[in-house]
Design a protein around this motif. Structure first.
Motif: not given
Length: 231
Positions: A68-82
């Protein structure tokens, strides 16, 4: 004469493996990405100028790895364990330098992904040692990551990229347009995007579409510095 109307149709970039053009400027990076099951420590940083094809290559990798892909700047709102439950690509990592929460989120994601036995691809415009990360543990882990570099395009790749950008917008330029652009435009993928976007607008309503004359005007309108153009 009928007036041709402009419709704001979405541009649909082609991001498949078959749409990724390989030349000497990106072949090494592609080769490293293709070896993802054997990356040292399970991770790789893909470095190159903006518009160099990093996102395209990341999409190819995600399709092949199930990532999967995620922008680094969106990590604070992401479900990191998922996110850590599968291979992951984190884009534009240098943009979070100095953002404590984002750096901490990336640190935890990094550790969880690797602990789960998955691979991590990261993209940036510069090598990790130039990112300016403030979290020491994250900075050390990134600095120890293998780097794959994508260079500025050669003539062959720049021609292919321009053809792809025109095709994404369903534009068929005159045969001499792309060779002319490659000769005179800055050797930059970002510049290629600007030129094609500008020509898409300027060609509206012209009977011959995108011509060499229109291309010459576009380069003048965009005011690219002379030193960045081809000699």
């Amino acid at each position: 004469m009928p007036v041709q109307m402009k419709f704001d149709l979405p541009v649909r970039p082609a991001l498949g493996r078959g749409d990724f053009y390989v030349t000497e400027s990106n072949a090494v990076a592609l080769g490293l990405v293709d070896t993802w099951p054997n990356w040292p420590n399970g991770k790789l940083v893909l470095v190159g100028p903006r518009g160099s094809g990093k996102t395209h290559l990341a999409h190819v990798w995600c399709a092949e790895s199930g990532g999967r892909m995620v922008a680094a700047r969106n990590l604070t709102d992401a479900d990191v364990p998922s996110l850590a439950e599968a291979p992951i690509c984190v884009e534009d990592v240098e943009r979070i330098a100095g953002d404590t929460l984002a750096e901490e989120a990336l640190f935890h994601l990094h550790n969880l992904v690797l602990a789960n036995g998955h691979s991590m691809l990261l993209t940036a415009t510069r090598a990790p040692t130039s990112w300016g990360l403030q979290l020491p543990d994250l900075a050390s882990r990134m600095a120890g990551t293998t780097v794959a570099k994508m260079s500025l395009p050669d003539d062959l790749l720049l021609s292919a990229v321009l053809a792809k950008l025109f095709a994404d917008r369903q534009i068929v330029p005159m045969a001499d347009v792309i060779p002319y652009l490659v000769r005179w435009m800055p050797r930059s993928f970002e510049a290629a995007g600007r030129v094609v976007t500008h020509l898409d607008t300027e060609a509206l309503g012209t009977p011959k579409g995108v011509t060499r004359t229109l291309a010459r005007t576009a380069l003048a309108d965009l005011e690219f510095p002379e030193e960045s153009a081809s000699d």
